[in-house]
Design a protein around this motif. Sequence first.
Motif, PDB file in Angstrom:
ATOM      1  N   LYS A 198       0.840  -1.206   0.000  1.00  0.00           N
ATOM      2  CA  LYS A 198       0.000   0.000   0.000  1.00  0.00           C
ATOM      3  C   LYS A 198       0.875   1.255   0.000  1.00  0.00           C
ATOM      4  O   LYS A 198       0.574   2.222  -0.702  1.00  0.00           O
ATOM      5  CB  LYS A 198      -0.922  -0.008   1.223  1.00  0.00           C
ATOM      6  N   GLY A 199       1.963   1.224   0.739  1.00  0.00           N
ATOM      7  CA  GLY A 199       2.894   2.355   0.775  1.00  0.00           C
ATOM      8  C   GLY A 199       3.564   2.581  -0.564  1.00  0.00           C
ATOM      9  O   GLY A 199       3.771   3.717  -0.988  1.00  0.00           O
ATOM     10  N   GLU A 200       3.916   1.475  -1.239  1.00  0.00           N
ATOM     11  CA  GLU A 200       4.533   1.599  -2.562  1.00  0.00           C
ATOM     12  C   GLU A 200       3.573   2.214  -3.565  1.00  0.00           C
ATOM     13  O   GLU A 200       3.958   3.064  -4.369  1.00  0.00           O
ATOM     14  CB  GLU A 200       5.007   0.233  -3.050  1.00  0.00           C
ATOM     15  N   VAL A 201       2.294   1.785  -3.520  1.00  0.00           N
ATOM     16  CA  VAL A 201       1.287   2.334  -4.446  1.00  0.00           C
ATOM     17  C   VAL A 201       1.095   3.830  -4.190  1.00  0.00           C
ATOM     18  O   VAL A 201       1.113   4.631  -5.124  1.00  0.00           O
ATOM     19  CB  VAL A 201      -0.056   1.570  -4.300  1.00  0.00           C
ATOM     20  N   MET A 202       0.929   4.179  -2.922  1.00  0.00           N
ATOM     21  CA  MET A 202       0.743   5.595  -2.592  1.00  0.00           C
ATOM     22  C   MET A 202       2.008   6.392  -2.912  1.00  0.00           C
ATOM     23  O   MET A 202       1.931   7.540  -3.343  1.00  0.00           O
ATOM     24  CB  MET A 202       0.364   5.745  -1.116  1.00  0.00           C
ATOM     25  N   GLY A 203       3.159   5.783  -2.711  1.00  0.00           N
ATOM     26  CA  GLY A 203       4.431   6.442  -2.995  1.00  0.00           C
ATOM     27  C   GLY A 203       4.622   6.725  -4.480  1.00  0.00           C
ATOM     28  O   GLY A 203       5.207   7.744  -4.854  1.00  0.00           O
ATOM     29  N   ARG A 204       4.126   5.830  -5.333  1.00  0.00           N
ATOM     30  CA  ARG A 204       4.255   6.040  -6.782  1.00  0.00           C
ATOM     31  C   ARG A 204       3.503   7.288  -7.217  1.00  0.00           C
ATOM     32  O   ARG A 204       3.979   8.039  -8.078  1.00  0.00           O
ATOM     33  CB  ARG A 204       3.744   4.818  -7.553  1.00  0.00           C
ATOM     34  N   GLU A 205       2.325   7.506  -6.630  1.00  0.00           N
ATOM     35  CA  GLU A 205       1.552   8.703  -6.974  1.00  0.00           C
ATOM     36  C   GLU A 205       2.335   9.964  -6.609  1.00  0.00           C
ATOM     37  O   GLU A 205       2.387  10.922  -7.391  1.00  0.00           O
ATOM     38  CB  GLU A 205       0.209   8.686  -6.235  1.00  0.00           C
TER      39      GLU A 205
ATOM     40  N   GLN B 143       0.813   4.633   9.048  1.00  0.00           N
ATOM     41  CA  GLN B 143       1.197   4.267  10.409  1.00  0.00           C
ATOM     42  C   GLN B 143      -0.032   4.059  11.292  1.00  0.00           C
ATOM     43  O   GLN B 143      -0.075   3.116  12.083  1.00  0.00           O
ATOM     44  CB  GLN B 143       2.108   5.333  11.021  1.00  0.00           C
ATOM     45  N   GLN B 144      -1.019   4.928  11.162  1.00  0.00           N
ATOM     46  CA  GLN B 144      -2.226   4.797  11.975  1.00  0.00           C
ATOM     47  C   GLN B 144      -2.992   3.532  11.621  1.00  0.00           C
ATOM     48  O   GLN B 144      -3.412   2.779  12.504  1.00  0.00           O
ATOM     49  CB  GLN B 144      -3.134   6.018  11.799  1.00  0.00           C
ATOM     50  N   GLU B 145      -3.171   3.297  10.332  1.00  0.00           N
ATOM     51  CA  GLU B 145      -3.922   2.114   9.898  1.00  0.00           C
ATOM     52  C   GLU B 145      -3.206   0.830  10.303  1.00  0.00           C
ATOM     53  O   GLU B 145      -3.817  -0.083  10.852  1.00  0.00           O
ATOM     54  CB  GLU B 145      -4.128   2.141   8.383  1.00  0.00           C
ATOM     55  N   SER B 146      -1.915   0.772  10.033  1.00  0.00           N
ATOM     56  CA  SER B 146      -1.173  -0.444  10.362  1.00  0.00           C
ATOM     57  C   SER B 146      -1.065  -0.611  11.877  1.00  0.00           C
ATOM     58  O   SER B 146      -1.098  -1.731  12.391  1.00  0.00           O
ATOM     59  CB  SER B 146       0.214  -0.439   9.716  1.00  0.00           C
ATOM     60  N   GLY B 147      -0.951   0.492  12.595  1.00  0.00           N
ATOM     61  CA  GLY B 147      -0.873   0.437  14.055  1.00  0.00           C
ATOM     62  C   GLY B 147      -2.118  -0.160  14.676  1.00  0.00           C
ATOM     63  O   GLY B 147      -2.034  -0.977  15.599  1.00  0.00           O
ATOM     64  N   LYS B 148      -3.277   0.234  14.165  1.00  0.00           N
ATOM     65  CA  LYS B 148      -4.542  -0.313  14.682  1.00  0.00           C
ATOM     66  C   LYS B 148      -4.613  -1.814  14.431  1.00  0.00           C
ATOM     67  O   LYS B 148      -4.987  -2.582  15.317  1.00  0.00           O
ATOM     68  CB  LYS B 148      -5.739   0.376  14.019  1.00  0.00           C
ATOM     69  N   GLU B 149      -4.275  -2.216  13.233  1.00  0.00           N
ATOM     70  CA  GLU B 149      -4.337  -3.643  12.904  1.00  0.00           C
ATOM     71  C   GLU B 149      -3.294  -4.437  13.681  1.00  0.00           C
ATOM     72  O   GLU B 149      -3.559  -5.551  14.130  1.00  0.00           O
ATOM     73  CB  GLU B 149      -4.170  -3.856  11.396  1.00  0.00           C
TER      74      GLU B 149
ATOM     75  N   TYR C 120       3.952  17.928   2.552  1.00  0.00           N
ATOM     76  CA  TYR C 120       2.827  17.690   3.458  1.00  0.00           C
ATOM     77  C   TYR C 120       2.054  16.436   3.059  1.00  0.00           C
ATOM     78  O   TYR C 120       1.629  15.661   3.916  1.00  0.00           O
ATOM     79  CB  TYR C 120       1.872  18.890   3.477  1.00  0.00           C
ATOM     80  N   ALA C 121       1.877  16.263   1.755  1.00  0.00           N
ATOM     81  CA  ALA C 121       1.154  15.084   1.267  1.00  0.00           C
ATOM     82  C   ALA C 121       1.919  13.805   1.639  1.00  0.00           C
ATOM     83  O   ALA C 121       1.311  12.801   2.034  1.00  0.00           O
ATOM     84  CB  ALA C 121       0.958  15.164  -0.243  1.00  0.00           C
ATOM     85  N   GLN C 122       3.232  13.850   1.534  1.00  0.00           N
ATOM     86  CA  GLN C 122       4.038  12.690   1.889  1.00  0.00           C
ATOM     87  C   GLN C 122       3.928  12.395   3.385  1.00  0.00           C
ATOM     88  O   GLN C 122       3.774  11.246   3.792  1.00  0.00           O
ATOM     89  CB  GLN C 122       5.504  12.930   1.508  1.00  0.00           C
ATOM     90  N   GLN C 123       3.990  13.436   4.209  1.00  0.00           N
ATOM     91  CA  GLN C 123       3.847  13.247   5.650  1.00  0.00           C
ATOM     92  C   GLN C 123       2.471  12.682   5.998  1.00  0.00           C
ATOM     93  O   GLN C 123       2.353  11.799   6.839  1.00  0.00           O
ATOM     94  CB  GLN C 123       4.061  14.567   6.396  1.00  0.00           C
ATOM     95  N   ALA C 124       1.443  13.203   5.358  1.00  0.00           N
ATOM     96  CA  ALA C 124       0.078  12.734   5.614  1.00  0.00           C
ATOM     97  C   ALA C 124      -0.069  11.269   5.218  1.00  0.00           C
ATOM     98  O   ALA C 124      -0.717  10.483   5.926  1.00  0.00           O
ATOM     99  CB  ALA C 124      -0.931  13.590   4.858  1.00  0.00           C
ATOM    100  N   MET C 125       0.539  10.894   4.091  1.00  0.00           N
ATOM    101  CA  MET C 125       0.481   9.510   3.640  1.00  0.00           C
ATOM    102  C   MET C 125       1.156   8.582   4.647  1.00  0.00           C
ATOM    103  O   MET C 125       0.602   7.549   5.031  1.00  0.00           O
ATOM    104  CB  MET C 125       1.153   9.356   2.272  1.00  0.00           C
ATOM    105  N   LEU C 126       2.340   8.964   5.095  1.00  0.00           N
ATOM    106  CA  LEU C 126       3.061   8.147   6.070  1.00  0.00           C
ATOM    107  C   LEU C 126       2.284   8.038   7.376  1.00  0.00           C
ATOM    108  O   LEU C 126       2.191   6.963   7.971  1.00  0.00           O
ATOM    109  CB  LEU C 126       4.450   8.730   6.334  1.00  0.00           C
ATOM    110  N   GLN C 127       1.708   9.131   7.801  1.00  0.00           N
ATOM    111  CA  GLN C 127       0.930   9.136   9.037  1.00  0.00           C
ATOM    112  C   GLN C 127      -0.303   8.248   8.904  1.00  0.00           C
ATOM    113  O   GLN C 127      -0.635   7.486   9.815  1.00  0.00           O
ATOM    114  CB  GLN C 127       0.522  10.572   9.377  1.00  0.00           C
ATOM    115  N   GLN C 128      -0.969   8.309   7.769  1.00  0.00           N
ATOM    116  CA  GLN C 128      -2.142   7.469   7.523  1.00  0.00           C
ATOM    117  C   GLN C 128      -1.762   5.987   7.556  1.00  0.00           C
ATOM    118  O   GLN C 128      -2.437   5.180   8.190  1.00  0.00           O
ATOM    119  CB  GLN C 128      -2.769   7.811   6.166  1.00  0.00           C
TER     120      GLN C 128
END
Length: 192
Positions: free
Chosen positions: A53-60, A113-119, A103-111
Amino acid sequence: MKKIVVMVAVVISAIACNKTPDAKEFKTAYIDTQKLMEDYTEAKELDEKYKTKGEVMGRELEVAAKKLKAEMDGFQKNAMAKGQMWAQQKGSELQQREQQLGYAQQAMLQQLQQESGKELDTIVKQVKAFIKDYGKQKGYDYIYGTGDAATILYSKDSYDITGEVTKALNEKYESKAKKSDSKEETKKEDKK
């Protein structure tokens, strides 16, 4: 005199060593929690899921970054030809877009981290529950954890003093709160 004291100490030590205490033996074990999570299939799948998921978001973001870099390269070439006013305006715009990209990169990383952290928290809770059931089934008194977080993962309920400690802490807190309340009341009365 020193010799007598030393001899008495040696005799007491010898007598104490011959006595075996009537202590109950505990069945204990430990788990390397870090290795467990590395080898646990569900945890590996979760790691892979978020890596993908990080790779896909990172490509954008990478596409947007390349486009911005190309514009910045073109900006440097056109800055002299189009004048200082254009260069300042375009430079400000490019700088703002670069900041937005950060900012978009930071938001992506934070998202992520939050999603994976919950799981991951859910998986950890499931693992702890499994270890507790396993410990009960196998007759363990204690199961210790090593690795990142060295903790006791299971113990018989009779060894749990959480309630006693909580009660004592609450009583201490309440008495402290009552003392501070009575001090405030005394100060108010003194001011009258």
